[in-house]
Design a protein around this motif. Structure first.
Motif, PDB file in Angstrom:
ATOM      1  N   PRO A  58      10.840  -8.249  -7.359  1.00 28.87           N
ATOM      2  CA  PRO A  58      10.020  -7.041  -7.258  1.00 28.87           C
ATOM      3  C   PRO A  58       8.601  -7.327  -6.784  1.00 28.87           C
ATOM      4  CG  PRO A  58      11.324  -6.984  -9.257  1.00 28.87           C
ATOM      5  CD  PRO A  58      11.517  -8.347  -8.671  1.00 28.87           C
ATOM      6  N   THR A  98       4.750  -5.305  -5.215  1.00 24.50           N
ATOM      7  CA  THR A  98       3.976  -4.100  -4.926  1.00 24.50           C
ATOM      8  C   THR A  98       3.902  -3.934  -3.407  1.00 24.50           C
ATOM      9  OG1 THR A  98       1.854  -5.249  -4.781  1.00 24.50           O
ATOM     10  CG2 THR A  98       2.551  -4.495  -6.977  1.00 24.50           C
ATOM     11  N   GLN A 132       4.379   1.444   2.413  1.00 24.36           N
ATOM     12  CA  GLN A 132       4.800   2.486   1.479  1.00 24.36           C
ATOM     13  C   GLN A 132       5.755   3.468   2.152  1.00 24.36           C
ATOM     14  OE1 GLN A 132       3.578   2.367  -1.746  1.00 24.36           O
ATOM     15  NE2 GLN A 132       4.918   4.051  -2.357  1.00 24.36           N
ATOM     16  N   LEU A 180       9.149   1.882   2.452  1.00 25.62           N
ATOM     17  CA  LEU A 180       9.761   1.792   1.123  1.00 25.62           C
ATOM     18  C   LEU A 180      10.351   3.138   0.709  1.00 25.62           C
ATOM     19  CD1 LEU A 180       7.104  -0.374  -0.749  1.00 25.62           C
ATOM     20  CD2 LEU A 180       9.509  -0.993  -0.423  1.00 25.62           C
ATOM     21  N   GLU A 181       9.603   4.197   0.955  1.00 21.00           N
ATOM     22  CA  GLU A 181      10.083   5.529   0.593  1.00 21.00           C
ATOM     23  C   GLU A 181      11.315   5.913   1.406  1.00 21.00           C
ATOM     24  OE1 GLU A 181       6.589   7.891   1.031  1.00 21.00           O
ATOM     25  OE2 GLU A 181       5.659   7.102  -0.801  1.00 21.00           O
ATOM     26  N   ALA A 232      14.245   4.179  -0.090  1.00 12.24           N
ATOM     27  CA  ALA A 232      14.629   4.783  -1.367  1.00 12.24           C
ATOM     28  C   ALA A 232      15.332   6.118  -1.194  1.00 12.24           C
ATOM     29  CB  ALA A 232      13.397   4.952  -2.250  1.00 12.24           C
ATOM     30  N   ALA A 244      16.264   0.556  -1.915  1.00 11.80           N
ATOM     31  CA  ALA A 244      15.104   0.097  -2.686  1.00 11.80           C
ATOM     32  C   ALA A 244      14.771   1.157  -3.720  1.00 11.80           C
ATOM     33  CB  ALA A 244      13.908  -0.155  -1.767  1.00 11.80           C
ATOM     34  N   GLU A 254      11.600   2.306  -6.728  1.00  9.52           N
ATOM     35  CA  GLU A 254      10.285   2.093  -7.320  1.00  9.52           C
ATOM     36  C   GLU A 254      10.459   1.921  -8.824  1.00  9.52           C
ATOM     37  OE1 GLU A 254       5.811   4.002  -6.852  1.00  9.52           O
ATOM     38  OE2 GLU A 254       7.566   5.307  -6.602  1.00  9.52           O
ATOM     39  N   ASN A 304       2.580   0.215  -8.783  1.00  9.48           N
ATOM     40  CA  ASN A 304       4.011   0.150  -9.042  1.00  9.48           C
ATOM     41  C   ASN A 304       4.638  -0.929  -8.166  1.00  9.48           C
ATOM     42  OD1 ASN A 304       3.634   2.270 -10.734  1.00  9.48           O
ATOM     43  ND2 ASN A 304       5.034   3.670  -9.710  1.00  9.48           N
ATOM     44  N   ARG A 305       5.695  -1.536  -8.690  1.00 12.54           N
ATOM     45  CA  ARG A 305       6.449  -2.515  -7.906  1.00 12.54           C
ATOM     46  C   ARG A 305       7.758  -1.891  -7.424  1.00 12.54           C
ATOM     47  NH1 ARG A 305       7.522  -7.571 -11.151  1.00 12.54           N
ATOM     48  NH2 ARG A 305       8.239  -5.994 -12.616  1.00 12.54           N
ATOM     49  N   TRP A 306       8.307  -2.517  -6.392  1.00 13.59           N
ATOM     50  CA  TRP A 306       9.570  -2.060  -5.807  1.00 13.59           C
ATOM     51  C   TRP A 306      10.587  -3.189  -5.885  1.00 13.59           C
ATOM     52  CZ3 TRP A 306      10.482   2.764  -3.308  1.00 13.59           C
ATOM     53  CH2 TRP A 306       9.362   3.606  -3.260  1.00 13.59           C
ATOM     54  N   GLN A 327      14.799  -4.343  -4.527  1.00 11.00           N
ATOM     55  CA  GLN A 327      15.934  -4.023  -3.650  1.00 11.00           C
ATOM     56  C   GLN A 327      17.150  -3.677  -4.507  1.00 11.00           C
ATOM     57  OE1 GLN A 327      18.778  -6.070  -3.477  1.00 11.00           O
ATOM     58  NE2 GLN A 327      18.021  -7.826  -4.637  1.00 11.00           N
TER      59      GLN A 327
END
Length: 205
Positions: free
Chosen positions: A105, A107, A128, A131-132, A135, A143, A145, A155-157, A159
């Motif tokens: 994980p 950020t 970001q 990442l979104e 998700a 992925a 959050e 916040n961390r992300w 996989q």
């Protein structure tokens, strides 16, 4: 792709993607190079000690899912990834996934730094955004959050190729409040006893 990968399989994929961009002259990778890459200690989470037979088994499994391609014809077999085509993600997202597979994980700020050798993002908001997208994929999220840990500023992300990550237990201890109240009450009683002792000493003087 619908099946969940093992941690070693994701490590193999992440290593293949990373080495493609960092040591292109050695890519596709031999089995020996992959074993070394998977067991590399620097910034790898979790740290692994995978044997050659284990990495070979992971490669065979990934080949059956078309995530890895074996190149024959030379003295030794070499392996390359097929991540972008199979997962249907752009190179930016593939770089993010590779870092998450290799380092655990992260950020968005950490991802921007750690992706640098595979893809250079303009700023954190660009990371970001990808990442979104990962998700919210209609075909299934890749992925997620994670809930923010106490004391963390970002916040961390993580996989999702190897399944839903285990949430880290909160380091904060809820029972602290009663303990604090008990300590305060004890101090107040000690102060009262001390005041009483001082008063008695004064009366004797």
């Amino acid at each position: 792709m619908t099946r969940t990968l093992s941690l070693l399989e994701t490590r193999v994929l992440g290593t293949l993607y990373e080495k493609q961009h960092t040591v292109p002259d050695s890519y596709p990778l031999t089995l020996n190079a992959l074993v070394s890459g998977c067991n590399q200690k620097t910034s790898r989470a979790p740290v692994m000690e995978a044997a050659e037979t284990e990495v070979q088994a992971a490669l065979d499994s990934l080949k059956s899912a078309n995530l890895v391609i074996e190149t024959s014809g030379g003295r030794v077999a070499r392996y390359s990834h097929n991540v972008e085509r199979v997962l249907q993600v752009p190179s930016q997202s593939a770089a993010i996934l590779a870092v998450l597979m290799l380092r655990g994980p992260q950020t968005a700020g950490e991802l921007r730094i750690n992706c640098e050798r595979m893809h250079s993002f303009a700023d954190i908001s660009a990371v970001q955004g990808f990442l979104e997208e990962l998700a919210a994929r209609p075909a299934g999220p890749l992925a997620v959050e994670l809930p923010r840990l106490p004391g963390s500023r970002e916040n961390r992300w993580a996989q999702l190729l190897s399944g839903t990550p285990k949430m880290e237990e909160s380091k904060s201890s809820p029972p602290e409040e009663p303990d604090l109240k008990a300590r305060v009450a004890r101090l107040e009683s000690e102060i009262a006893a001390l005041q009483e002792l001082v008063a008695r000493l004064r009366d004797r003087a």
